[in-house]
Write a protein that holds these residues in place. Structure first.
Motif, PDB file in Angstrom:
ATOM      1  N   PHE A  37      -9.981  12.806 -43.549  1.00 35.80           N
ATOM      2  CA  PHE A  37      -8.876  13.583 -42.797  1.00 35.80           C
ATOM      3  C   PHE A  37      -9.238  15.028 -43.265  1.00 35.80           C
ATOM      4  O   PHE A  37      -8.175  15.617 -42.959  1.00 35.80           O
ATOM      5  CB  PHE A  37      -7.489  13.101 -43.118  1.00 35.80           C
ATOM      6  CG  PHE A  37      -7.303  11.668 -43.096  1.00 35.80           C
ATOM      7  CD1 PHE A  37      -7.101  10.720 -43.945  1.00 35.80           C
ATOM      8  CD2 PHE A  37      -7.395  10.903 -41.629  1.00 35.80           C
ATOM      9  CE1 PHE A  37      -7.139   9.364 -43.902  1.00 35.80           C
ATOM     10  CE2 PHE A  37      -7.133   9.762 -41.663  1.00 35.80           C
ATOM     11  CZ  PHE A  37      -7.000   8.688 -42.570  1.00 35.80           C
ATOM     12  N   THR A  39      -9.804  18.745 -42.463  1.00 38.37           N
ATOM     13  CA  THR A  39      -9.795  19.498 -41.285  1.00 38.37           C
ATOM     14  C   THR A  39     -10.310  20.716 -41.447  1.00 38.37           C
ATOM     15  O   THR A  39     -10.305  21.697 -42.295  1.00 38.37           O
ATOM     16  CB  THR A  39      -8.472  19.873 -40.970  1.00 38.37           C
ATOM     17  OG1 THR A  39      -7.665  18.523 -40.992  1.00 38.37           O
ATOM     18  CG2 THR A  39      -7.975  20.441 -39.615  1.00 38.37           C
ATOM     19  N   GLY A  40     -11.199  21.325 -40.252  1.00 37.98           N
ATOM     20  CA  GLY A  40     -11.915  22.649 -40.234  1.00 37.98           C
ATOM     21  C   GLY A  40     -11.268  23.168 -39.032  1.00 37.98           C
ATOM     22  O   GLY A  40     -10.480  22.616 -38.308  1.00 37.98           O
ATOM     23  N   TYR A  42     -12.465  24.314 -36.454  1.00 36.89           N
ATOM     24  CA  TYR A  42     -12.931  23.987 -35.216  1.00 36.89           C
ATOM     25  C   TYR A  42     -12.198  22.859 -34.624  1.00 36.89           C
ATOM     26  O   TYR A  42     -12.353  22.311 -33.466  1.00 36.89           O
ATOM     27  CB  TYR A  42     -14.629  23.360 -35.226  1.00 36.89           C
ATOM     28  CG  TYR A  42     -14.858  22.295 -36.293  1.00 36.89           C
ATOM     29  CD1 TYR A  42     -14.770  21.004 -35.878  1.00 36.89           C
ATOM     30  CD2 TYR A  42     -15.058  22.681 -37.528  1.00 36.89           C
ATOM     31  CE1 TYR A  42     -15.093  19.949 -36.999  1.00 36.89           C
ATOM     32  CE2 TYR A  42     -15.444  21.707 -38.764  1.00 36.89           C
ATOM     33  CZ  TYR A  42     -15.429  20.318 -38.265  1.00 36.89           C
ATOM     34  OH  TYR A  42     -15.506  19.580 -39.141  1.00 36.89           O
ATOM     35  N   GLN A  43     -11.636  21.867 -35.540  1.00 37.13           N
ATOM     36  CA  GLN A  43     -10.730  20.870 -35.243  1.00 37.13           C
ATOM     37  C   GLN A  43      -9.256  21.135 -34.668  1.00 37.13           C
ATOM     38  O   GLN A  43      -8.733  20.459 -34.059  1.00 37.13           O
ATOM     39  CB  GLN A  43     -10.532  19.804 -36.400  1.00 37.13           C
ATOM     40  CG  GLN A  43     -11.949  18.991 -36.814  1.00 37.13           C
ATOM     41  CD  GLN A  43     -11.786  18.320 -37.784  1.00 37.13           C
ATOM     42  OE1 GLN A  43     -11.714  18.810 -39.091  1.00 37.13           O
ATOM     43  NE2 GLN A  43     -12.001  16.929 -37.585  1.00 37.13           N
ATOM     44  N   ILE A  44      -8.889  22.409 -34.823  1.00 40.55           N
ATOM     45  CA  ILE A  44      -7.786  22.932 -34.623  1.00 40.55           C
ATOM     46  C   ILE A  44      -7.707  23.212 -32.914  1.00 40.55           C
ATOM     47  O   ILE A  44      -8.492  24.067 -32.734  1.00 40.55           O
ATOM     48  CB  ILE A  44      -7.205  24.174 -35.359  1.00 40.55           C
ATOM     49  CG1 ILE A  44      -6.990  23.798 -36.926  1.00 40.55           C
ATOM     50  CG2 ILE A  44      -5.770  24.648 -35.123  1.00 40.55           C
ATOM     51  CD1 ILE A  44      -5.992  22.749 -37.230  1.00 40.55           C
ATOM     52  N   PRO A  45      -6.862  22.756 -32.332  1.00 42.10           N
ATOM     53  CA  PRO A  45      -6.938  23.098 -30.750  1.00 42.10           C
ATOM     54  C   PRO A  45      -6.700  24.579 -30.498  1.00 42.10           C
ATOM     55  O   PRO A  45      -6.049  25.259 -31.481  1.00 42.10           O
ATOM     56  CB  PRO A  45      -5.723  22.217 -30.097  1.00 42.10           C
ATOM     57  CG  PRO A  45      -4.999  22.005 -31.218  1.00 42.10           C
ATOM     58  CD  PRO A  45      -5.686  21.941 -32.457  1.00 42.10           C
ATOM     59  N   GLU A  56      -0.533  19.609 -38.269  1.00 41.74           N
ATOM     60  CA  GLU A  56      -1.563  18.269 -38.279  1.00 41.74           C
ATOM     61  C   GLU A  56      -1.077  17.447 -39.610  1.00 41.74           C
ATOM     62  O   GLU A  56      -1.642  16.294 -39.327  1.00 41.74           O
ATOM     63  CB  GLU A  56      -2.855  19.146 -38.585  1.00 41.74           C
ATOM     64  CG  GLU A  56      -3.464  19.929 -37.619  1.00 41.74           C
ATOM     65  CD  GLU A  56      -3.828  19.333 -36.187  1.00 41.74           C
ATOM     66  OE1 GLU A  56      -4.623  18.123 -36.525  1.00 41.74           O
ATOM     67  OE2 GLU A  56      -3.451  19.421 -35.148  1.00 41.74           O
ATOM     68  N   VAL A  88      -2.136  21.358 -42.637  1.00 41.98           N
ATOM     69  CA  VAL A  88      -3.504  20.431 -42.521  1.00 41.98           C
ATOM     70  C   VAL A  88      -3.196  19.708 -43.834  1.00 41.98           C
ATOM     71  O   VAL A  88      -2.681  20.017 -44.859  1.00 41.98           O
ATOM     72  CB  VAL A  88      -4.630  21.022 -42.463  1.00 41.98           C
ATOM     73  CG1 VAL A  88      -4.668  22.066 -41.156  1.00 41.98           C
ATOM     74  CG2 VAL A  88      -5.027  21.903 -43.777  1.00 41.98           C
ATOM     75  N   ASP A  92     -11.796  21.219 -45.196  1.00 44.65           N
ATOM     76  CA  ASP A  92     -13.279  20.877 -45.385  1.00 44.65           C
ATOM     77  C   ASP A  92     -13.919  21.368 -46.569  1.00 44.65           C
ATOM     78  O   ASP A  92     -13.286  22.060 -47.136  1.00 44.65           O
ATOM     79  CB  ASP A  92     -14.126  21.580 -44.101  1.00 44.65           C
ATOM     80  CG  ASP A  92     -14.197  20.733 -42.932  1.00 44.65           C
ATOM     81  OD1 ASP A  92     -13.958  19.578 -43.033  1.00 44.65           O
ATOM     82  OD2 ASP A  92     -14.490  21.301 -41.839  1.00 44.65           O
ATOM     83  N   LYS A 107      -9.861  32.963 -34.548  1.00 43.35           N
ATOM     84  CA  LYS A 107     -10.260  31.919 -33.256  1.00 43.35           C
ATOM     85  C   LYS A 107      -9.034  32.162 -32.486  1.00 43.35           C
ATOM     86  O   LYS A 107      -9.219  32.190 -31.065  1.00 43.35           O
ATOM     87  CB  LYS A 107     -10.296  30.640 -33.920  1.00 43.35           C
ATOM     88  CG  LYS A 107     -10.474  29.337 -32.677  1.00 43.35           C
ATOM     89  CD  LYS A 107     -10.407  28.140 -33.214  1.00 43.35           C
ATOM     90  CE  LYS A 107     -10.239  27.215 -32.194  1.00 43.35           C
ATOM     91  NZ  LYS A 107     -10.284  25.779 -32.652  1.00 43.35           N
ATOM     92  N   ASP A 124      -2.247  23.741 -46.982  1.00 44.20           N
ATOM     93  CA  ASP A 124      -2.878  22.395 -46.823  1.00 44.20           C
ATOM     94  C   ASP A 124      -2.102  21.273 -47.944  1.00 44.20           C
ATOM     95  O   ASP A 124      -1.781  21.838 -49.192  1.00 44.20           O
ATOM     96  CB  ASP A 124      -4.523  22.282 -47.169  1.00 44.20           C
ATOM     97  CG  ASP A 124      -4.461  22.334 -48.804  1.00 44.20           C
ATOM     98  OD1 ASP A 124      -4.829  21.231 -49.332  1.00 44.20           O
ATOM     99  OD2 ASP A 124      -4.589  23.140 -49.478  1.00 44.20           O
TER     100      ASP A 124
END
Length: 243
Positions: A37, A39-40, A42-45, A56, A88, A92, A107, A124
């Motif tokens: 589980f 989370t990076g 890139y996984q956050i929309p 998350e 999160v 990662d 981002k 986190d």
């Protein structure tokens, strides 16, 4: 001799069928032993309109998420200053709350112009590590020392009192809204030191990995002992070749 060879051949077939499920169990345990589980960025929309909370880790109730979103939306309408909260479960490997928050900030808001009126607060929930990033316009009201206090004190106080994530984000929201609305900073919550004699503490990542390794070792031992025991039982119930 022929009967013995048949027994050995049958034993090998039984062992194969016994080991296969155990190997599958070991492989599955290995998957869970990895940082599951994680989370990076890139996984956050991508950010969508009217999204103020990205939970998350699923630690904020729907009612409180709606309440926080409503107040943050009202802040944006009245002042132009926008605040987002992100939770999160686990970052990662090699990622820190600061590096994650900075990367997500860039981002979602790729230019200095769109970053100017933005603030992003993240946590986190495995380590309760937090970070906050703010744009230049926001900094005129939310000074860096206040922002750090929000992340390190306002957000953390309810978590030290029993992982009260809902209260933590409600308190952080109230303080950020006050400051970004031009009101005096209410400051961090007043905390009273408590001596905790006995309690249940959140397992560290090292402890979780240690438990996972123990499971794998146990399964490996079982994979060795169970087939041997099965083989001896099998031999014990076979009719004697002298009979």
């Amino acid at each position: 001799m022929k009967q013995l060879l048949n027994q050995v051949f049958n034993w090998k077939k039984h062992i194969q069928w016994l080991i296969l499920p155990l190997v599958m169990m070991i492989l599955v345990s290995g998957l869970f032993a990895t940082p599951a589980f994680a989370t990076g960025v890139y996984q956050i929309p991508n950010l969508t309109p009217n999204t103020w909370v990205v939970d998350e880790a699923e630690v904020i109730s729907r009612a409180n998420e709606a309440k926080i979103s409503s107040t943050l939306e009202e802040l944006a309408k009245q002042t132009g200053n926008e605040v987002r909260f992100v939770t999160v479960r686990r970052l990662d490997y090699g990622e820190t709350p600061e590096s994650f928050t900075k990367a997500l900030f860039e981002k979602w808001f790729p230019t200095t112009e769109v970053q100017a009126n933005q603030a992003l607060l993240m946590i986190d929930t495995v380590t309760n590590g937090s970070a906050i990033i703010t744009g230049e316009q926001v900094k005129s009201l939310l000074k860096d020392e206040i922002a750090k206090s929000v992340a390190d004190e306002t957000l953390m106080a309810p978590l030290r009192d029993g992982d009260k994530y809902n209260q933590a984000f409600l308190d952080a929201s109230d303080r950020l809204i006050a400051v970004l609305s031009g009101e005096p900073d209410p400051g961090p919550p007043q905390t009273v030191e408590k001596v905790q004699v006995e309690g249940t503490f959140k397992k560290t990542e090292a402890e979780e990995k240690g438990n996972a390794i123990a499971w794998v070792v146990g399964l490996l031992i079982a994979a060795t002992i169970i087939p041997m025991a099965t083989y001896y039982i099998y031999l014990a119930i076979q009719p004697s070749s002298n009979g």
